[in-house]
Design a protein around this motif. Structure first.
Motif, PDB file in Angstrom:
ATOM      1  N   PRO A   1       1.357   9.648  -1.205  1.00  0.00           N
ATOM      2  CA  PRO A   1       2.299   9.735  -2.375  1.00  0.00           C
ATOM      3  C   PRO A   1       2.813   7.867  -3.315  1.00  0.00           C
ATOM      4  N   LYS A   2       3.146   7.863  -4.490  1.00  0.00           N
ATOM      5  CA  LYS A   2       3.363   6.527  -5.147  1.00  0.00           C
ATOM      6  C   LYS A   2       4.422   5.679  -4.825  1.00  0.00           C
ATOM      7  N   ASP A   3       4.802   6.826  -4.073  1.00  0.00           N
ATOM      8  CA  ASP A   3       6.482   5.298  -3.443  1.00  0.00           C
ATOM      9  C   ASP A   3       6.478   5.367  -1.923  1.00  0.00           C
ATOM     10  N   ALA A   4       5.161   5.690  -1.860  1.00  0.00           N
ATOM     11  CA  ALA A   4       5.697   5.320   0.037  1.00  0.00           C
ATOM     12  C   ALA A   4       5.557   3.966   0.252  1.00  0.00           C
ATOM     13  N   ALA A   5       5.817   3.407   1.032  1.00  0.00           N
ATOM     14  CA  ALA A   5       6.532   1.928   1.801  1.00  0.00           C
ATOM     15  C   ALA A   5       5.513   1.249   1.269  1.00  0.00           C
ATOM     16  N   VAL A   6       3.775   1.513   1.777  1.00  0.00           N
ATOM     17  CA  VAL A   6       3.143   0.808   1.987  1.00  0.00           C
ATOM     18  C   VAL A   6       2.629   0.219   1.108  1.00  0.00           C
ATOM     19  N   PHE A   7       3.011   0.721  -0.116  1.00  0.00           N
ATOM     20  CA  PHE A   7       2.952  -0.079  -1.543  1.00  0.00           C
ATOM     21  C   PHE A   7       3.838  -1.340  -2.068  1.00  0.00           C
ATOM     22  N   ARG A   8       5.013  -0.813  -1.184  1.00  0.00           N
ATOM     23  CA  ARG A   8       5.950  -2.396  -1.282  1.00  0.00           C
ATOM     24  C   ARG A   8       5.304  -3.120  -0.639  1.00  0.00           C
ATOM     25  N   HIS A   9       4.069  -3.882  -0.374  1.00  0.00           N
ATOM     26  CA  HIS A   9       3.925  -4.572   0.374  1.00  0.00           C
ATOM     27  C   HIS A   9       3.660  -5.868  -0.252  1.00  0.00           C
ATOM     28  N   PRO A  10       4.190  -7.076   0.623  1.00  0.00           N
ATOM     29  CA  PRO A  10       3.476  -8.313   0.178  1.00  0.00           C
ATOM     30  C   PRO A  10       1.796  -8.564  -0.453  1.00  0.00           C
ATOM     31  N   ASN A  11       1.539  -7.307  -0.013  1.00  0.00           N
ATOM     32  CA  ASN A  11      -0.643  -7.823  -0.460  1.00  0.00           C
ATOM     33  C   ASN A  11      -0.713  -6.005  -0.913  1.00  0.00           C
ATOM     34  N   PRO A  12      -1.927  -6.425  -1.474  1.00  0.00           N
ATOM     35  CA  PRO A  12      -2.519  -4.697  -1.814  1.00  0.00           C
ATOM     36  C   PRO A  12      -2.450  -4.345  -0.989  1.00  0.00           C
ATOM     37  N   VAL A  13      -2.247  -3.350  -0.980  1.00  0.00           N
ATOM     38  CA  VAL A  13      -2.964  -1.478   0.054  1.00  0.00           C
ATOM     39  C   VAL A  13      -5.018  -1.980  -0.576  1.00  0.00           C
ATOM     40  N   ILE A  14      -5.155  -1.698   0.416  1.00  0.00           N
ATOM     41  CA  ILE A  14      -6.487  -1.406   0.644  1.00  0.00           C
ATOM     42  C   ILE A  14      -6.830   0.464   1.216  1.00  0.00           C
ATOM     43  N   PHE A  15      -7.324   1.090   0.331  1.00  0.00           N
ATOM     44  CA  PHE A  15      -7.892   2.643   0.794  1.00  0.00           C
ATOM     45  C   PHE A  15      -8.921   2.673   1.047  1.00  0.00           C
ATOM     46  N   GLU A  16      -9.349   2.711   2.128  1.00  0.00           N
ATOM     47  CA  GLU A  16     -10.915   3.168   3.054  1.00  0.00           C
ATOM     48  C   GLU A  16     -10.948   5.149   2.375  1.00  0.00           C
ATOM     49  N   GLY A  17     -11.947   5.579   1.217  1.00  0.00           N
ATOM     50  CA  GLY A  17     -11.692   6.631   1.813  1.00  0.00           C
ATOM     51  C   GLY A  17     -13.148   7.401   2.414  1.00  0.00           C
ATOM     52  N   THR A  18     -12.448   7.470   3.844  1.00  0.00           N
ATOM     53  CA  THR A  18     -13.425   7.993   4.942  1.00  0.00           C
ATOM     54  C   THR A  18     -13.086   8.179   5.917  1.00  0.00           C
ATOM     55  N   HIS A  19     -13.958   9.090   7.315  1.00  0.00           N
ATOM     56  CA  HIS A  19     -13.933   9.063   8.313  1.00  0.00           C
ATOM     57  C   HIS A  19     -14.442   8.271   9.051  1.00  0.00           C
ATOM     58  N   ASP A  20     -15.542   7.481   9.397  1.00  0.00           N
ATOM     59  CA  ASP A  20     -16.455   7.175   9.002  1.00  0.00           C
ATOM     60  C   ASP A  20     -15.880   5.387   9.516  1.00  0.00           C
ATOM     61  N   VAL A  21     -16.062   4.997  10.790  1.00  0.00           N
ATOM     62  CA  VAL A  21     -14.587   3.827  11.260  1.00  0.00           C
ATOM     63  C   VAL A  21     -15.530   2.408  10.952  1.00  0.00           C
ATOM     64  N   HIS A  22     -16.776   2.948  10.787  1.00  0.00           N
ATOM     65  CA  HIS A  22     -18.362   2.161  11.385  1.00  0.00           C
ATOM     66  C   HIS A  22     -18.176   1.085   9.592  1.00  0.00           C
ATOM     67  N   ASP A  23     -18.222   2.569   8.677  1.00  0.00           N
ATOM     68  CA  ASP A  23     -18.062   1.734   7.245  1.00  0.00           C
ATOM     69  C   ASP A  23     -17.183   0.532   7.031  1.00  0.00           C
TER      70      ASP A  23
END
Length: 340
Positions: free
Chosen positions: A223-245
């Motif tokens: 959601p666009k109003d998620a608390a993570v978007f208020r973090h001082p650092n920009p959030v990184i989204f990793e659109g994968t389930h591959d933890v190696h990637d």
């Protein structure tokens, strides 16, 4: 060397570069300069110390440094060349630089006629720089997986509620560990269920000086109003389930200390992939029962495949226990356990 180690503690605990300290001694063994590395783009410890001396003052001196002087051009020039140019006669260091591009300083110094002694208090510096050295040797970040659970291994009650299993002292330790990390990693499931801020905060809820970059792994929309978007650092989204990637991308971004905090699916994926260097386990004196286990499937089908750990420390925080552990690659009791 112990003074150099103390100086190294002044440097930032996060970032691409290691914390390094340097002491320069004159021919009589008296300290004439000290230095440490202050972060990316700043002079390395040896150059910082040399900068406090006048022309010719380092001639014939001994440089004592916690890490083998680098031998490459990065944001700054090679420390090996700076020491040679300054006329230093002897270099004493603790840990060998494992970097593919930065190592070789000892050989370059010897080639130039400088006396070099390595391995002094190496164990102490290896322990101090353990996370950075591991990242340098493996070519990926040092990864800590954290969870908090009841004594029977549950991360939440069966209705999904989990605030709070552990007490204030344990939760504050988690914030301190977040502050010491480059990135904090959670799955989209945790963001959707708990809406965490993923910040490092003090006792009064204030933001601590250093904040980990939030990383969210998974394919589901947040959601666009998620608390993570208020973090001082920009959030990184990793659109994968591959933890190696995920790990490869975080390393490419310059992260060297990664704190995996949730939830059970993501933590289990890191464990199954063999990507965990340290476990931070918080145990509360309570029983929850039910199905909400802290760790799920990790690729163990039979007892001989168990993931043995070496416990480094156990600490009581209020009513809770904090356990630091690491994978035990060759546990001395493994054969005995497998036979029982």
């Amino acid at each position: 060397m112990r003074t150099a180690i103390e100086l190294a503690h002044n440097g930032p605990a996060t970032g691409v570069n290691p914390r390094v300290g340097c002491v320069i001694l004159d021919a009589a063994g008296a300290t004439i300069a000290e230095g440490w590395h202050r972060g990316v783009g700043t002079p390395h410890a040896e150059v910082d110390a040399l900068s406090k001396l006048g022309e010719g003052e380092a001639a014939g001196a001994t440089a004592v440094v916690t890490l083998e002087p680098c031998n490459h051009w990065g944001h700054t020039g090679p420390c090996s060349e700076a020491l040679i140019e300054a006329g230093v006669a002897r270099v004493v260091y603790a840990a060998t630089d494992p970097g593919h591009s930065s190592s070789g300083g000892a050989a370059r110094l010897r080639e130039a006629g400088v006396e070099v002694i390595g391995g002094v208090l190496a164990d102490e510096v290896e322990a101090f720089l353990g996370d950075w050295l591991t990242a340098a040797r493996l070519g990926r970040p040092y990864i800590t997986v954290k969870w908090a659970s009841s004594l029977d291994g549950r991360a939440a009650a069966d209705d999904g509620t989990s605030t709070w299993i552990t007490g204030a002292a344990a939760r504050q330790r988690v914030h301190e560990q977040r502050e010491a990390s480059d990135a904090i990693v959670v799955g989209t499931g945790t963001v959707l269920a708990d809406d965490p801020s993923l910040t490092a905060r003090g006792d009064a809820g204030e933001l601590l000086r250093t904040q980990p970059t939030p990383v969210v792994v998974g394919m589901r929309a947040v959601p666009k109003d998620a608390a993570v978007f208020r973090h001082p650092n920009p959030v990184i989204f990793e659109g994968t389930h591959d933890v190696h990637d995920v790990v490869a991308d975080l390393h490419q971004r310059g992260f060297r200390r990664v704190y995996v905090e949730g939830g059970p699916t993501l933590a289990s994926a890191f464990i199954e992939a063999g990507l965990v260097d340290e476990y931070a386990i918080y145990l509360a004196p309570t029983l929850l029962g039910g199905s909400k286990v802290a760790i799920g499937e990790i690729g163990v089908g039979t007892i001989s495949e168990q993931r043995l750990l070496c416990i480094h420390s156990i600490e009581q925080l209020g009513a809770d226990l904090f356990i630091r552990a690491a994978p035990e690659r060759q546990h001395p009791e493994q054969s005995q356990r497998e036979g029982n």
